[in-house]
Scaffold this motif. Structure first.
Motif, mmCIF file in Angstrom:
data_model
loop_
_atom_site.group_PDB
_atom_site.id
_atom_site.type_symbol
_atom_site.label_atom_id
_atom_site.label_comp_id
_atom_site.label_asym_id
_atom_site.label_seq_id
_atom_site.Cartn_x
_atom_site.Cartn_y
_atom_site.Cartn_z
ATOM 1 N N THR A 21 -9.274 -0.443 -14.159
ATOM 2 C CA THR A 21 -8.118 -1.346 -14.110
ATOM 3 C C THR A 21 -7.064 -0.847 -15.094
ATOM 4 O O THR A 21 -7.348 -0.020 -15.970
ATOM 5 C CB THR A 21 -8.500 -2.781 -14.521
ATOM 6 O OG1 THR A 21 -8.969 -2.759 -15.883
ATOM 7 C CG2 THR A 21 -9.564 -3.373 -13.612
ATOM 8 N N TRP A 22 -5.864 -1.413 -14.971
ATOM 9 C CA TRP A 22 -4.793 -1.075 -15.907
ATOM 10 C C TRP A 22 -5.034 -1.675 -17.287
ATOM 11 O O TRP A 22 -4.380 -1.261 -18.248
ATOM 12 C CB TRP A 22 -3.445 -1.540 -15.348
ATOM 13 C CG TRP A 22 -2.932 -0.678 -14.233
ATOM 14 C CD1 TRP A 22 -3.059 -0.906 -12.897
ATOM 15 C CD2 TRP A 22 -2.237 0.570 -14.356
ATOM 16 N NE1 TRP A 22 -2.486 0.118 -12.179
ATOM 17 C CE2 TRP A 22 -1.963 1.036 -13.048
ATOM 18 C CE3 TRP A 22 -1.807 1.328 -15.445
ATOM 19 C CZ2 TRP A 22 -1.283 2.225 -12.798
ATOM 20 C CZ3 TRP A 22 -1.130 2.528 -15.202
ATOM 21 C CH2 TRP A 22 -0.872 2.961 -13.891
ATOM 22 N N GLY A 57 -2.471 5.205 -10.849
ATOM 23 C CA GLY A 57 -3.368 4.140 -10.406
ATOM 24 C C GLY A 57 -3.263 3.920 -8.910
ATOM 25 O O GLY A 57 -2.155 3.868 -8.364
ATOM 26 N N VAL A 81 -0.060 8.917 -15.863
ATOM 27 C CA VAL A 81 -1.060 7.883 -15.606
ATOM 28 C C VAL A 81 -0.886 7.425 -14.169
ATOM 29 O O VAL A 81 0.199 6.994 -13.762
ATOM 30 C CB VAL A 81 -0.938 6.703 -16.579
ATOM 31 C CG1 VAL A 81 -2.079 5.711 -16.350
ATOM 32 C CG2 VAL A 81 -0.961 7.189 -18.026
ATOM 33 N N ARG A 110 -10.637 7.945 -17.150
ATOM 34 C CA ARG A 110 -10.552 7.148 -15.927
ATOM 35 C C ARG A 110 -11.067 5.744 -16.228
ATOM 36 O O ARG A 110 -12.100 5.578 -16.869
ATOM 37 C CB ARG A 110 -11.339 7.785 -14.782
ATOM 38 C CG ARG A 110 -11.344 6.931 -13.502
ATOM 39 C CD ARG A 110 -11.746 7.761 -12.286
ATOM 40 N NE ARG A 110 -10.683 8.696 -11.940
ATOM 41 C CZ ARG A 110 -10.890 9.859 -11.313
ATOM 42 N NH1 ARG A 110 -12.124 10.237 -10.996
ATOM 43 N NH2 ARG A 110 -9.872 10.641 -11.016
ATOM 44 N N ALA A 148 2.307 4.246 -10.323
ATOM 45 C CA ALA A 148 1.605 2.970 -10.129
ATOM 46 C C ALA A 148 1.784 2.480 -8.693
ATOM 47 O O ALA A 148 2.405 3.133 -7.859
ATOM 48 C CB ALA A 148 2.136 1.938 -11.130
ATOM 49 N N GLU A 176 1.026 -2.363 -16.200
ATOM 50 C CA GLU A 176 1.112 -0.908 -16.235
ATOM 51 C C GLU A 176 2.027 -0.448 -17.373
ATOM 52 O O GLU A 176 1.727 0.523 -18.081
ATOM 53 C CB GLU A 176 1.639 -0.364 -14.907
ATOM 54 C CG GLU A 176 0.791 -0.727 -13.700
ATOM 55 C CD GLU A 176 1.331 -1.914 -12.910
ATOM 56 O OE1 GLU A 176 1.172 -1.919 -11.688
ATOM 57 O OE2 GLU A 176 1.919 -2.818 -13.541
ATOM 58 N N VAL A 182 -7.656 4.045 -12.424
ATOM 59 C CA VAL A 182 -6.508 4.402 -13.259
ATOM 60 C C VAL A 182 -6.913 5.654 -14.024
ATOM 61 O O VAL A 182 -7.867 5.623 -14.814
ATOM 62 C CB VAL A 182 -6.129 3.273 -14.227
ATOM 63 C CG1 VAL A 182 -5.003 3.717 -15.161
ATOM 64 C CG2 VAL A 182 -5.717 2.023 -13.460
#
Length: 201
Positions: A179-180, A150, A148, A176, A118, A36, A193
């Motif tokens: 995954t990171w 997730g 950001v 969007r 995150a 992240e 994410v």
């Protein structure tokens, strides 16, 4: 603090310490815990001010600080914040509720260039406060700043509701991913994410 978070109501009394121990063990084993932070670092200017919202044990914020950013981490769980302070001196770590976050009241008046949310944080805030959390993130950003976020799509916070909350918060959705590490978004992905921006005007 406001309403009890799902983190406190939906987990057992030893869950926070288990979480601390788990991530300390992963770090000791050399696990990659910085994904992240790598993404955020690539999206912001050197030496940015970054809010680690729902910082947990501080792994994301610490990795960003190691890359030269000024980091403030906030989490509602004092056990996790104590672990962040012990394991990652340098960044500032605060106990606070994201749904009612008011950093200027604590003397922190300079806005942030970015925020990272995150670790499924949005699925663990108090029920019904998700929109408030996003609104408070927007309030602490400079114009044109980014957030950001997730979280797992199976965590009880539907993406349709999330998107409506984004619109109501004053933020705007830009991207969007699944995954990171930026794998393409697709319907049915079990993780999302999302990159949000506070409009410049």
């Amino acid at each position: 603090m406001g309403k009890p978070t799902r983190w406190s109501t939906d987990t057992g009394p030893d869950h926070s310490q288990w979480y601390v121990d788990r991530f300390r063990q992963l770090a000791a084993e050399g696990a990659d815990l910085g994904g992240e932070a790598r993404l955020l670092d690539a999206m912001v200017a050197p030496g940015s001010r970054i809010l680690d919202a729902g910082c947990g044990t501080g792994r994301v914020g610490a990795a960003l600080a190691a890359r030269g950013h000024t980091v403030l981490g906030v989490d509602a769980d004092p056990v996790l914040v104590d672990a962040a302070r012990a394991d990652h001196p340098g960044p500032r770590w605060l106990v606070a509720d994201l749904a009612t976050l008011d950093l200027p009241a604590s003397g922190i008046t300079e806005p942030f260039d970015a925020a990272v949310v995150a670790g499924n944080v949005m699925a663990f805030v108090a029920p019904g406060t998700e929109r408030d959390v996003l609104t408070r993130m927007a309030a602490h950003l400079r114009p044109d700043g980014i957030v950001v976020v997730g979280f797992g799509t199976d965590r009880g916070y539907a993406l349709t509701v999330f998107d409506a909350d984004i619109d109501a918060s004053g933020l705007r959705r830009e991207h969007r991913f699944a995954t990171w590490d930026l794998r393409p978004w697709h319907a049915g992905a079990d993780f999302a994410v999302t990159v949000l921006r506070r409009p410049a005007k």
